[in-house]
Motif scaffolding. Structure first.
Motif, PDB file in Angstrom:
ATOM      1  N   VAL A  15       4.434   4.010   4.464  1.00  0.00           N
ATOM      2  CA  VAL A  15       4.017   3.727   5.831  1.00  0.00           C
ATOM      3  C   VAL A  15       3.366   2.358   5.849  1.00  0.00           C
ATOM      4  CG1 VAL A  15       2.701   4.557   7.792  1.00  0.00           C
ATOM      5  CG2 VAL A  15       3.549   6.160   6.097  1.00  0.00           C
ATOM      6  N   THR A  16       3.738   1.543   6.786  1.00  0.00           N
ATOM      7  CA  THR A  16       3.195   0.196   6.831  1.00  0.00           C
ATOM      8  C   THR A  16       2.305   0.009   8.045  1.00  0.00           C
ATOM      9  OG1 THR A  16       5.158  -0.636   5.758  1.00  0.00           O
ATOM     10  CG2 THR A  16       3.786  -2.250   6.883  1.00  0.00           C
ATOM     11  N   ALA A  17       1.117  -0.532   7.825  1.00  0.00           N
ATOM     12  CA  ALA A  17       0.256  -0.954   8.933  1.00  0.00           C
ATOM     13  C   ALA A  17      -0.010  -2.425   8.743  1.00  0.00           C
ATOM     14  CB  ALA A  17      -1.063  -0.190   8.910  1.00  0.00           C
ATOM     15  N   VAL A 154      -3.286  -9.539   8.058  1.00  0.00           N
ATOM     16  CA  VAL A 154      -3.466  -8.734   6.860  1.00  0.00           C
ATOM     17  C   VAL A 154      -2.562  -7.516   6.995  1.00  0.00           C
ATOM     18  CG1 VAL A 154      -5.053  -7.412   5.439  1.00  0.00           C
ATOM     19  CG2 VAL A 154      -5.864  -9.451   6.649  1.00  0.00           C
ATOM     20  N   ALA A 155      -1.637  -7.368   6.063  1.00  0.00           N
ATOM     21  CA  ALA A 155      -0.748  -6.209   6.095  1.00  0.00           C
ATOM     22  C   ALA A 155      -1.227  -5.180   5.093  1.00  0.00           C
ATOM     23  CB  ALA A 155       0.672  -6.634   5.758  1.00  0.00           C
ATOM     24  N   VAL A 156      -1.228  -3.932   5.518  1.00  0.00           N
ATOM     25  CA  VAL A 156      -1.616  -2.833   4.644  1.00  0.00           C
ATOM     26  C   VAL A 156      -0.524  -1.779   4.693  1.00  0.00           C
ATOM     27  CG1 VAL A 156      -3.291  -1.010   4.211  1.00  0.00           C
ATOM     28  CG2 VAL A 156      -4.074  -3.246   4.995  1.00  0.00           C
ATOM     29  N   SER A 157      -0.019  -1.411   3.531  1.00  0.00           N
ATOM     30  CA  SER A 157       0.970  -0.333   3.478  1.00  0.00           C
ATOM     31  C   SER A 157       0.322   0.918   2.914  1.00  0.00           C
ATOM     32  CB  SER A 157       2.158  -0.740   2.609  1.00  0.00           C
ATOM     33  OG  SER A 157       1.742  -0.944   1.274  1.00  0.00           O
ATOM     34  N   ALA A 158       0.930   2.061   3.179  1.00  0.00           N
ATOM     35  CA  ALA A 158       0.390   3.327   2.686  1.00  0.00           C
ATOM     36  C   ALA A 158       1.515   4.179   2.128  1.00  0.00           C
ATOM     37  CB  ALA A 158      -0.321   4.071   3.807  1.00  0.00           C
TER      38      ALA A 158
END
Length: 658
Positions: A15-17, A154-158
């Motif tokens: 999952v990408t945020a 800022v990209a945050v993936s999960a």
């Protein structure tokens, strides 16, 4: 191809945020959240879908603002479409590749925020517990280090350890984080600070930034509080949560245009939390519920850049048989909530609005008294001075108490009703540290005269108004008209709110009636004594008299008001031996004996009013069916010039420049 990695459906959920720093704001409270694509439909298909969401209901493109060298914080959680059958471990990761994929997909070119300034709490690991649908919140820490005015991302993936599929419509989330200069700091610290609660259902908090001190141009207000978001029971989870109506949501969505300009002037912006007709409230939360609610408050403060919270324990329907997570009402529970807030928000303002004593935190928690935990507390019964009331609260010094709250809306004539400048002096001399204002209506009143009456005592200074005001949803100001002696001069079209007339009924009898409504007439206002008084020509029902012999109006330089009292407008002389006096009058008699009776005993009552922001002004009389008219004496009785008029003009008046 890199972009395909992030845009295809992914089993076991990658999952990408994406968190992007820029200057645009789209935010909202949780109940107002819109997820890209439909998550409801996902619940009707086989499998469990998961996606990343922001706490505090923040929509895509929500900014997190960094002030000077202060850090910022994002709050993320992972949510499933169905309850987890077993614990699901989620791992968030700061991911430059995800940002590149977002830029390629959306034709953007966001620059990655310096990675060495970013970190995730608990190494980015969070759990969705078995039987639940969402994880706790994960903090994304953003330390200062970017260039002010530069747009970053800022990209945050999960990733999850199993059982969730993510739709392409729900893979990307965008935070906007914007480095800003540090708050300006007032050069000289104030012994008495000013706090203003603004009813944002009707008004715009930007108006509070238009009042400045004459000597140095700093803001009159120290703190402005958004009134109000609510504490409510979440119908899905049974826990206490924050609810925002449409007006509060609008303000938060547009924080850059509404909150940030005040902060840039050095005004701190709080949000008030108010009860809302269910069993949740500041005084009913269990220890665990208080911890949970404090965390949600922190998320709102971090994401929307709020400086703190004010708590108003009204309108909760406390239960004698509370549900799980709630307890019977007590000041000790309230104190526990403030303790939990202070523990995780040591640098945020925490204020209390009370008027019943028991509707406030009291006692101590973990060795900290209520007075130590709060930044201030204020008495909420308006225009009443509660000297010594702070002694009812454990450890609360006078320097943290506001005993004299002033309601400054139309109900209190813009604050003048019940206002006592001597009380302001007493408050200052006694060592109190807070002066509170509630419910300004800046589209009706310009408050520079009123605030000056306060600031001359507190700060030996005057307050100036820029002349600008904002409607509730405006981001740009409107030029208004200032209260000044010169503002009243000129020719005006006056409209009365009522009038009376004599009509002939079906039995051929004259009778008084007032269904005719408003009437119009023209007046001319000229200078009598500069800065002090005026001549008003052509007033009311008998302009043939008042045009020849004008009324005198007084100008109140303190309030900026104009007043017209009963008066003698002409002493009999050789040219006109009649003496003409203006008195309050109203209808009297019946049948052939209808007449307009004078009441000279009401000589101390005036028509009074002030310039409105749009340049018009209103005058308020003594009541319905009463008017100021000229009289002369006939056989020892005061009578009007004649009864040969269609209408007797009465009540209140609105004047607009011709």
């Amino acid at each position: 191809m890199l972009i395909m990695k992030y845009l295809n459906n992914i089993k076991l959920s990658l999952v990408t945020a994406v968190f992007v720093c820029t200057g645009t704001v789209f935010t909202g409270c949780e109940d107002d959240l819109t997820i890209s694509g439909s998550t409801d439909k996902l619940e009707t298909v086989d499998g469990v879908y998961g996606y990343v969401r922001s706490a505090a209901g923040a929509r895509e493109l929500t900014p997190i603002t960094l002030f000077g060298d202060k850090a910022g914080t994002g709050h993320l959680f992972f949510e499933l479409t169905k309850a987890a059958e077993q614990d699901v471990t989620v791992t968030f990761k700061i991911d430059k590749d995800a940002l590149e994929a977002y830029n390629e997909a959306n034709n953007t070119s966001y620059e990655m925020y310096p990675v060495d300034k970013l970190s995730l709490a608990n190494d980015g690991k969070i759990t969705v517990k078995a039987g639940e649908k969402k994880s706790a919140s994960m903090e994304l820490n953003i330390n200062a280090g970017g260039t002010i005015g530069t747009t970053y991302a800022v990209a945050v993936s999960a990733t999850a350890d199993g059982g969730a599929t993510v739709s392409t419509n729900n893979q990307t989330y965008i935070y906007l984080v914007k480095p800003q200069p540090a708050y300006p700091v007032r050069g000289t610290a104030r012994d008495v600070k000013t706090l203003c609660f603004v009813e944002v259902n009707n008004e715009n908090i930007l108006n509070c930034g238009e009042y400045t001190m004459a000597k140095d141009g700093t803001p009159f207000f120290d703190v402005v509080s958004i009134f109000a978001a609510n504490i409510n029971v979440d119908s899905k989870t049974g826990r206490a949560h924050i609810f925002c109506n449409d007006q509060v949501s609008f303000l938060l969505k547009n924080a850059d245009q509404i909150i940030r300009p005040l902060q840039a002037k050095g005004i701190k912006v709080n949000m008030t939390i108010l009860g809302n007709h269910d069993e949740s409230g500041m005084s009913s939360l269990s220890k665990e519920a208080a911890e949970d609610f404090a965390k949600e408050l922190k998320a709102y403060a971090d994401i929307y850049g709020l400086d703190g919270f004010d708590f108003d324990d009204e309108y909760s329907n406390y239960s004698e048989n509370p549900s799980p997570g709630f307890e019977e009402r007590s000041s000790a529970n309230y104190c526990r909530l403030i303790y939990e807030c202070r523990k995780i928000m040591p640098d945020k303002l925490l204020g209390i609005y009370e008027y019943l004593l028991y509707d406030a935190p009291n006692g101590s928690v973990e060795g900290k008294s209520a007075g130590e935990l709060v930044d201030y507390m204020c008495y909420g019964t308006y225009q009443r001075y509660a000297k010594g009331r702070e002694e009812n609260f454990t450890g609360l010094p006078k320097s943290k108490y506001g005993p004299y709250s002033l309601k400054i809306n139309n109900e209190y004539n813009g604050g003048w009703s019940g206002f006592n400048q001597e009380t302001i002096q007493n408050l200052k001399d006694a060592g109190y540290g807070l002066q509170v204002f509630y419910n300004p209506e800046p589209r009706i009143y310009s408050y520079d005269h009123y605030f000056t009456a306060v600031s001359k005592v507190l700060y030996n200074d005057e307050v100036e108004w820029t002349g600008k005001y904002y409607n509730r949803t405006d981001f740009t100001s409107i030029q208004g008209t200032k209260l000044a002696y010169e503002s009243y001069l000129g020719e005006w079209a006056a409209t009365s709110s009522n009038s009376l007339y004599i009509y002939i009924d079906e039995d051929n009898n004259p009778r008084w009636w007032d269904w005719s409504g408003s009437q119009k007439f023209n007046v001319r206002i000229e200078e009598k004594e500069a800065g002090k008084s005026y001549y008003i020509y052509g007033w009311g029902t008998y302009p043939e008299i008042t045009e020849k012999y004008p009324l005198v109006a007084e100008y109140d330089a303190v309030k900026g008001y104009i007043s017209i009292y009963p008066q003698v407008i002409h002493e009999g002389d050789a040219a006109d031996p009649e003496t003409w006096e203006v008195h309050w009058g109203t209808y009297a008699g019946s049948g052939a004996n209808c007449y307009w009776r004078a009441y000279p005993q009401y000589a101390n009552y005036a028509i009074e009013g002030s310039i409105n922001l749009d340049g018009s002004f209103g005058l308020v009389g003594v009541g319905n069916r009463w008017g100021l008219d000229p009289y002369h004496e006939v056989d020892g009785t005061l009578v009007v010039p004649h009864m040969d008029v269609k209408y007797h003009i009465t009540e209140n008046y609105t004047l607009v420049k011709n």
